[in-house]
Design a protein around this motif. Structure first.
Motif, PDB file in Angstrom:
ATOM      1  N   LEU A 170       0.831  -1.205   0.000  1.00 59.60           N
ATOM      2  CA  LEU A 170       0.000   0.000   0.000  1.00 59.60           C
ATOM      3  C   LEU A 170       0.867   1.257   0.000  1.00 59.60           C
ATOM      4  CD1 LEU A 170      -2.534  -1.153   2.728  1.00 59.60           C
ATOM      5  CD2 LEU A 170      -2.684  -1.436   0.258  1.00 59.60           C
ATOM      6  N   LEU A 171       0.328   2.286  -0.593  1.00 54.00           N
ATOM      7  CA  LEU A 171       1.001   3.581  -0.548  1.00 54.00           C
ATOM      8  C   LEU A 171       0.601   4.267   0.746  1.00 54.00           C
ATOM      9  CD1 LEU A 171       0.382   4.525  -4.229  1.00 54.00           C
ATOM     10  CD2 LEU A 171       2.578   4.037  -3.174  1.00 54.00           C
ATOM     11  N   GLU A 172       1.580   4.570   1.571  1.00 55.17           N
ATOM     12  CA  GLU A 172       1.218   5.026   2.922  1.00 55.17           C
ATOM     13  C   GLU A 172       0.711   6.454   2.955  1.00 55.17           C
ATOM     14  OE1 GLU A 172       5.727   5.366   2.890  1.00 55.17           O
ATOM     15  OE2 GLU A 172       4.148   4.376   1.798  1.00 55.17           O
ATOM     16  N   ASN A 173       0.782   7.138   1.824  1.00 61.81           N
ATOM     17  CA  ASN A 173       0.204   8.484   1.861  1.00 61.81           C
ATOM     18  C   ASN A 173      -1.206   8.547   1.291  1.00 61.81           C
ATOM     19  OD1 ASN A 173       0.968   8.082  -0.715  1.00 61.81           O
ATOM     20  ND2 ASN A 173       2.569   9.635  -0.741  1.00 61.81           N
ATOM     21  N   LEU A 174      -1.768   7.390   0.980  1.00 63.57           N
ATOM     22  CA  LEU A 174      -3.164   7.353   0.537  1.00 63.57           C
ATOM     23  C   LEU A 174      -3.997   6.598   1.562  1.00 63.57           C
ATOM     24  CD1 LEU A 174      -2.801   6.427  -3.253  1.00 63.57           C
ATOM     25  CD2 LEU A 174      -3.020   8.686  -2.230  1.00 63.57           C
ATOM     26  N   GLN A 198      -8.519   5.141  -1.090  1.00 65.30           N
ATOM     27  CA  GLN A 198      -7.762   5.618  -2.258  1.00 65.30           C
ATOM     28  C   GLN A 198      -6.844   4.528  -2.797  1.00 65.30           C
ATOM     29  OE1 GLN A 198      -6.073   9.042  -0.271  1.00 65.30           O
ATOM     30  NE2 GLN A 198      -7.209  10.438  -1.602  1.00 65.30           N
ATOM     31  N   TYR A 229      -5.357   5.494   7.152  1.00 70.18           N
ATOM     32  CA  TYR A 229      -4.095   5.405   6.420  1.00 70.18           C
ATOM     33  C   TYR A 229      -3.389   4.105   6.802  1.00 70.18           C
ATOM     34  CZ  TYR A 229      -4.436  10.192   4.789  1.00 70.18           C
ATOM     35  OH  TYR A 229      -4.823  11.322   4.136  1.00 70.18           O
ATOM     36  N   PHE A 253      -2.705  10.547  -6.195  1.00 67.68           N
ATOM     37  CA  PHE A 253      -1.379  10.211  -5.677  1.00 67.68           C
ATOM     38  C   PHE A 253      -0.520  11.469  -5.539  1.00 67.68           C
ATOM     39  CE2 PHE A 253       3.050   9.074  -6.614  1.00 67.68           C
ATOM     40  CZ  PHE A 253       3.299   8.256  -5.532  1.00 67.68           C
ATOM     41  N   ALA A 274      -1.673  13.564  -2.686  1.00 64.75           N
ATOM     42  CA  ALA A 274      -1.310  12.979  -1.398  1.00 64.75           C
ATOM     43  C   ALA A 274       0.178  13.165  -1.124  1.00 64.75           C
ATOM     44  CB  ALA A 274      -1.656  11.502  -1.385  1.00 64.75           C
ATOM     45  N   GLN A 275       0.983  12.968  -2.158  1.00 63.83           N
ATOM     46  CA  GLN A 275       2.429  13.167  -2.010  1.00 63.83           C
ATOM     47  C   GLN A 275       2.702  14.575  -1.506  1.00 63.83           C
ATOM     48  OE1 GLN A 275       4.528  10.467  -2.214  1.00 63.83           O
ATOM     49  NE2 GLN A 275       5.622  11.022  -4.069  1.00 63.83           N
ATOM     50  N   PHE A 308       1.525  15.197   2.082  1.00 69.97           N
ATOM     51  CA  PHE A 308       2.433  14.608   3.061  1.00 69.97           C
ATOM     52  C   PHE A 308       3.708  15.432   3.166  1.00 69.97           C
ATOM     53  CE2 PHE A 308      -0.195  11.188   3.767  1.00 69.97           C
ATOM     54  CZ  PHE A 308       0.358  10.369   4.727  1.00 69.97           C
ATOM     55  N   ARG A 328       7.403   3.436  -3.795  1.00 67.62           N
ATOM     56  CA  ARG A 328       6.060   3.893  -4.183  1.00 67.62           C
ATOM     57  C   ARG A 328       5.880   3.830  -5.695  1.00 67.62           C
ATOM     58  NH1 ARG A 328       5.942   9.210  -0.481  1.00 67.62           N
ATOM     59  NH2 ARG A 328       5.997   8.123   1.508  1.00 67.62           N
ATOM     60  N   LEU A 383       5.719   0.311  -6.953  1.00 70.15           N
ATOM     61  CA  LEU A 383       4.405  -0.297  -6.768  1.00 70.15           C
ATOM     62  C   LEU A 383       3.431   0.205  -7.824  1.00 70.15           C
ATOM     63  CD1 LEU A 383       2.644  -2.103  -4.994  1.00 70.15           C
ATOM     64  CD2 LEU A 383       2.031  -0.088  -3.699  1.00 70.15           C
TER      65      LEU A 383
END
Ligand SMILES: Nc1ncnc2c1ncn2[C@@H]1O[C@H](COP(=O)(O)OP(=O)(O)OP(=O)(O)O)[C@@H](O)[C@H]1O
Ligand SMILES: [Mg+2]
Lengths: 253, 606
Positions: free
Chosen positions: A100-104, A108, A144, B270, B273-274, B277, B519, B522
Motif C-alpha cells: 500500500l502507498l502510505e500516503n493514501l 484511495q 491510512y 497520488f 497525497a504526495q 504529506f 512507491r 508499486l
C-alpha cells in the motif's frame, strides 16, 4: 482446455547475469497452464526459482526464452503502455510487504487501479464500497496504512487486487508477514473469491498450511517442475495438508 | 570493521555523496571568492577613503548575509546526510554496536566530509578568483596590484567559518543519532509525518500569515517610517508570514482539491497525497527557499539596475563632465573626438586670484546646472537639468566656482569667481574655458580620462588631489567604483543565493526520493503508464519549485521599493533580470527533474 485457460507458460527459461557477469540459470524449462477459476500453489525450497517464475508470469520480468500467454495474449511481447494497461486490466497482485502507498487512505489505495484506468470518480466510489463490504473492511476505508495492522493491510491489498475484476490474481507469499490467525483469514478470503468470482489465483508460498488452500500445487526444484499435486474433490483440507507435508518430505531428499 | 562497513555504504551511494560533496564545495568556493574581496582591506582602500569606507561597509553587510545563508544551507545539507545515514546507523546499533562508538563514527564522518569539501572548495575558490580576477578588478577599479586571488585571510576566514559550522553539525548529528530510539532510525523511511490540521487552526495561521505579510509589505512601501529598522522588520515579518501562509493555504487547498472527482483521475490523487504529506514537512524549506529566491532575484535586479544608475548619480554634481581652461592643441584634438551634448565656451579675465566673467556671454550661451529633487530619499533620482538665467549672476558665479574656484583654493591659484556686467575696471590676462557635456559619459570615458589627465597636469600642485574638481568626470570615477562594487556584490550574492537555494531544494527533494522509490515501483506494478509516472513527478516538483517562485516574486516586487532612493525607477526594465533569473531557475527545475526521475524510476524491465 484452450478456451478456458488463463495462463499458458511454454518452456520458460530464465538466466540471470548480464553479458560480463557470471550467468545463473534460475529456471530451466517450465511449462504449465492455469485454467479459469483455478487455485494454484507454487512451492519449493528457498532459491528454487518461485519468485523468478511468478515475476515472469506477472510480467514484472522477461524470460530468457519461452512464452507466457495470459487470456490468450502473449505477454512476453508486450511493451510500454500496452503492458501497463494489460496489468491494470487483467491482473491483480498481493505482495509479501509494501503493498500500500502510505500516503493514501485505504479507499484511495483500493481505488487506485480504477483511477489509473480513468474511471469516473462516482463509479470508483461505488465499486470500492461494494468490494469493501464483501471483504468486511468498510470501517477501515478512511484510515491510512500506518493506522492498520499487518493483516488488515493485506486485506486492503486483496481488495485492491480484486477491484478491477482481474482474470488472475498473483500472490508472492502474501501470508508471509502474518500470524496464523490473520493468515487463515486471508486464505479463507482468497478461497471465497476464487469460488464465487471464479478468479484464478496463483500463490507462491513456502508454507504447507497456506498451500493446503489451493486446488493444485506445483513443486519447483532446481528451476524445473519437480512434481504436481492435485486435491481430489473428496479430499478434506487437513488431509491435503498432510499430503503436502509428505510430498515436501520426499522432495527435499 | 565498523569503519569498513561505513565506508562500503558510502561507496554504495557515491552519487548521493557526490551531490552533497560538490554542493558543499561550491558553497565554500563562493564564500572564498567573496572573502578575497571583503577581507582584503588593502584592495578596498585603493579607491580612496570615502569610497572605500562605503564599499567596505557594503561588503561587510554582504558577508554577514552570505554567512547566514551558509548556515541555513549547511543545515539542509546536514539533514540530507542524516537522512542517508539513519538506517545504516540504526542497523549498527541494532547489531549491538556501542552507541559511543557509533557517535564517534558519525562525528568523524561528518568532519571528514566537511573538511574535505571545504579544502576542495577553497582550491576551487582560488581557481575561480584567478579566473574572475580581471572581472573583479574591472568592476572595482583599476587597482590591479592590490587584488590577490590567493589571499591568506580569505582562506583563514573560509576555514574558520566552515570548519566551525561543520563542528557544530557533527556534534548535532552525534547527539541526534545516539539519542533517537533505534526503531525510529530503522523505520525512518516508513514514518509518515502527516496529520490533519483543524480548520480553526488553519484559519488562525492564515490570518497571521496574511497580517504579517501586509506589515512587511507596508514597511517596504514606506521605508521612511521605520528608517534603519525597515529591513529587519521586513525580513522577520515576511519570513514568518510566508511560513504561515504556506502552512495554511497550501494545506487547505490540497485538502479541498482532494474532495473533487478530479482527484480520482489517474495519478492526481497520488500527486495530491504526495504533496500533502510533504507540505507539512516542506513548509519550512519552502519558506527558506522563498526568502532566498526573493533575495537572489532582488539582488540581481538591483545589481542590474545599479549599473544603469552610475551615469545619473555621477552627474548630479553639475551639468558638465569636464571644464578645460585654455585647451591645448592636444586637448582640442581629443575634444573633437567626443560626441557632445553641450559645449560652452566662455572667456574670463584672471585678475590675480580673481576670475571675472562678463555677464552678457551667458545670455547668448546659457549655462546649465542640475536641480536636485526635493522629495526626501529621491534627491538624486529626481534631479533635473536646467538653465541658469543670465541675470542671476550670483548663482552663475557660485556654479562656475564649483568647477574653477573652490577646488583651486588650496593650491592658492584662485580664491574667487565673479560674474559682472561691467569689466572695465578689471585688468589681467584673458583666458578661455570650455565646458563639455557628453552625450554618454560612459562611452566617452576613455577620452574624458585622457583629457582630465592633461588638464590636471596644468596644476602640478594639485596633481594627485582628488578635490581638483573638473566636472562630473571626477564623480563618475568614484561613483563607478562604488556602484560597480555594489553591483558586483549584488550579482555575486544573487548567484550564491540562487545556487544555494537550488541546492537546498535539491537536498530536500532528494532526501524524500529514497522513500519514493518503492512507491513508484508499486505504481508501475499496478499498471501505471511510464508517461503518467513521469508526468506525476514533473508536476509534483513543479509545484515545489513554483510556490516559492510565485511568493518570492511578490516579495521582490514590494521589496524593490526600498531601492527607490538608489534607483531612478526600480521597476523599469524588470523583465530582463526576471527573464534571466527565470531561465536559470527553470534550468535547475529541469535538472532536478531529470535526477529525480533517474533515482526514482529505475528501469526494471529491459
Ligand atoms: N536479479 C537476480 N540476479 C541474479 N540472480 C538472481 C536474481 N534473482 C534471483 N536470483 C537467483 O535465482 C535463484 C532463484 O531465486 P528466486 O528468488 O526465484 O527464489 P525463490 O524460490 O523465490 O526463493 P525464496 O523462497 O527464498 O523466496 C536464486 O538462486 C537467486 O540467487
Ligand atoms: Mg521468493
Amino acid at each position: 482446455m484452450e478456451n478456458n485457460s488463463v495462463i499458458q507458460a511454454h518452456h520458460l527459461k530464465k538466466v540471470y547475469g548480464k553479458q560480463q557477469e557470471r550467468k545463473y540459470t534460475a529456471l530451466k524449462d517450465v511449462s504449465f497452464s492455469v485454467t479459469t477459476g483455478d487455485f494454484v500453489g507454487v512451492m519449493g525450497a528457498s532459491g528454487s526459482g518461485k519468485t523468478t517464475l511468478l515475476n515472469m508470469l506477472a510480467t514484472f520480468d522477461r524470460p530468457t526464452a519461452g512464452t507466457v500467454e495470459i487470456a490468450g495474449q502473449d505477454v512476453t511481447q508486450l511493451k510500454g503502455n500496452a503492458l501497463a494497461d494489460f496489468r491494470a486490466k487483467q491482473m491483480g497482485f498481493i505482495f509479501q510487504d509494501f503493498n500500500l502507498l502510505e500516503n493514501l487512505t485505504s479507499a484511495q489505495n483500493i481505488g487506485l487501479p480504477l483511477s489509473l484506468q480513468g474511471k469516473p470518480a462516482k463509479e470508483i466510489d461505488q465499486i470500492v464500497i461494494k468490494i469493501a463490504q464483501a471483504l468486511e473492511i468498510e470501517n477501515l476505508l478512511s484510515k491510512y496504512p500506518a493506522q492498520l495492522s499487518g493483516g488488515q493491510k493485506q486485506r486492503i491489498a486483496c481488495a485492491r487486487a480484486l477491484v478491477n475484476q482481474p482474470q488472475i490474481l498473483f500472490g508472492d507469499e502474501p501470508t508471509g508477514a502474518l500470524d496464523s490467525k490473520a493468515a487463515r483469514e486471508l486464505l479463507g478470503l482468497l478461497q471465497q473469491i476464487n469460488q464465487k468470482e471464479k478468479t484464478a489465483i496463483l500463490l507462491v508460498t513456502h508454507d504447507a498450511f497456506s498451500a493446503s488452500y489451493c486446488r493444485r500445487i506445483i513443486f519447483i526444484k532446481d528451476g524445473e517442475i519437480g512434481h504436481e499435486l492435485v486435491r481430489q474433490a473428496s479430499q478434506s483440507r487437513p488431509d491435503f495438508y498432510q499430503q503436502i507435508l509428505d510430498q515436501l518430505g520426499t522432495f527435499e531428499k | 570493521m565498523l569503519f569498513k562497513l561505513a565506508a562500503s555504504s558510502v561507496r554504495h551511494r557515491w552519487k548521493d555523496y557526490l551531490l552533497l560533496f560538490s554542493g558543499l564545495a561550491i558553497s565554500s568556493a563562493i564564500f572564498y571568492l567573496f572573502e578575497t574581496i571583503a577581507a582584503n582591506h588593502h584592495f578596498l582602500m585603493t579607491n580612496g577613503q570615502t569610497v572605500s569606507n562605503l564599499i567596505g561597509y557594503v561588503f561587510g553587510f554582504g558577508a554577514i548575509l552570505l554567512g547566514l545563508l551558509t548556515l541555513i544551507y549547511l543545515n539542509y545539507a546536514n539533514s540530507f546526510l542524516l537522512s542517508m545515514r539513519q538506517r545504516d546507523y540504526g542497523l549498527f546499533i541494532m547489531l549491538g554496536t556501542r552507541k559511543k562508538r557509533i557517535g564517534r563514527l558519525i562525528w568523524l564522518e561528518t568532519m571528514v566530509l566537511g573538511s574535505m569539501a571545504t579544502l576542495l572548495g577553497i582550491a576551487l575558490g582560488i581557481g575561480l578568483s584567478f579566473g574572475l580576477s580581471s572581472l573583479v578588478i574591472n568592476f572595482l577599479g583599476t587597482a590591479a596590484t592590490a587584488y590577490h586571488a590567493f589571499w591568506i585571510p580569505a582562506i583563514i576566514w573560509t576555514l574558520v567559518i566552515y570548519l566551525g559550522l561543520f563542528l557544530l553539525a557533527a556534534t548535532w548529528n552525534t547527539v541526534v543519532m545516539t539519542k533517537k530510539p533505534v526503531l525510529q532510525l530503522l523505520k525512518a523511511n516508513q514514518q509518515s509525518s502527516f496529520h490533519q490540521s483543524k480548520p480553526f487552526i488553519l484559519l488562525v495561521e492564515l490570518i497571521t500569515g496574511v497580517l504579517l505579510l501586509v506589515i512587511g509589505y507596508y514597511v517596504m512601501i514606506k521605508p521612511l517610517v521605520f528608517h534603519q529598522y525597515t529591513i529587519i522588520i521586513a525580513v522577520l515579518t515576511l519570513t514568518f508570514g510566508t511560513y504561515f501562509l504556506f502552512k495554511a493555504v497550501v494545506n487547505t487547498l490540497l485538502q479541498w482539491l482532494e474532495r473533487f472527482s478530479f482527484a480520482k483521475r489517474g495519478l492526481n490523487g497520488f500527486t495530491l497525497a504526495q504533496l500533502r504529506f510533504r507540505i507539512a514537512d516542506y513548509t519550512k524549506v519552502l519558506t527558506g527557499i522563498t526568502m532566498m529566491f526573493a533575495m537572489a532575484l532582488g539582488a540581481i535586479t538591483v545589481g542590474m539596475g545599479l549599473d544603469k544608475m552610475i551615469d545619473t548619480t555621477s552627474r548630479v554634481s553639475g551639468a558638465y563632465d569636464l571644464s578645460i581652461v585654455d585647451p591645448t592643441s592636444q586637448q582640442q584634438q581629443l575634444i573633437d573626438q567626443l560626441s557632445l551634448q553641450q559645449k560652452k565656451t566662455y572667456t574670463f579675465v584672471r585678475d590675480g586670484k580673481k576670475l571675472v566673467f562678463a555677464a552678457n556671454q551667458f545670455k547668448s550661451q546659457p549655462f546649465w546646472q542640475v536641480k536636485i529633487g526635493e522629495k526626501v530619499g529621491r534627491q538624486i533620482t529626481d534631479a533635473k537639468l536646467q538653465v541658469i538665467p543670465a541675470q542671476k549672476t550670483d548663482l552663475l558665479a557660485s556654479e562656475l566656482s564649483n568647477y574653477l574656484g573652490i577646488s583651486r583654493q588650496e593650491s592658492g591659484q584662485v580664491d574667487q569667481v565673479k560674474v559682472q556686467t561691467d569689466l572695465s575696471q578689471i585688468t589681467g590676462s584673458t583666458e578661455k574655458v570650455v565646458f563639455l557635456r557628453t552625450k554618454n559619459i560612459r562611452q566617452s570615458a576613455p577620452i574624458l580620462k585622457k583629457l582630465a589627465q592633461l588638464e590636471k597636469q596644468k596644476h602640478p600642485a594639485a596633481m594627485n588631489n582628488p578635490s581638483l574638481w573638473l566636472g562630473d568626470w571626477n564623480s563618475y570615477q568614484q561613483v563607478r567604483v562604488l556602484y560597480s562594487g555594489l553591483e558586483f556584490m549584488a550579482v555575486l550574492l544573487g548567484i550564491s543565493f540562487l545556487a544555494m537555494l537550488a541546492s537546498c531544494l535539491m537536498f530536500k527533494i532528494l532526501s524524500g526520493s529514497f522513500t519514493d522509490i518503492p512507491r513508484y515501483e508499486l505504481l508501475r506494478k499496478l499498471g501505471t503508464h511510464e508517461s503518467s509516472l513521469r508526468w506525476s513527478i514533473r508536476r509534483e516538483i513543479a509545484i515545489l519549485f513554483g510556490l516559492p517562485a510565485v511568493l518570492g516574486v511578490v516579495h521582490v516586487l514590494f521589496g524593490l521599493n526600498l531601492f527607490a532612493s538608489l534607483l531612478a525607477d526600480p521597476y523599469k526594465n524588470l523583465w530582463l533580470p526576471f527573464i534571466i533569473f527565470g531561465l536559470i531557475y527553470l534550468g535547475y527545475y529541469l535538472f532536478l527533474n531529470l535526477i529525480y526521475q533517474k533515482i526514482v524510476l529505475k528501469k526494471v524491465d529491459k
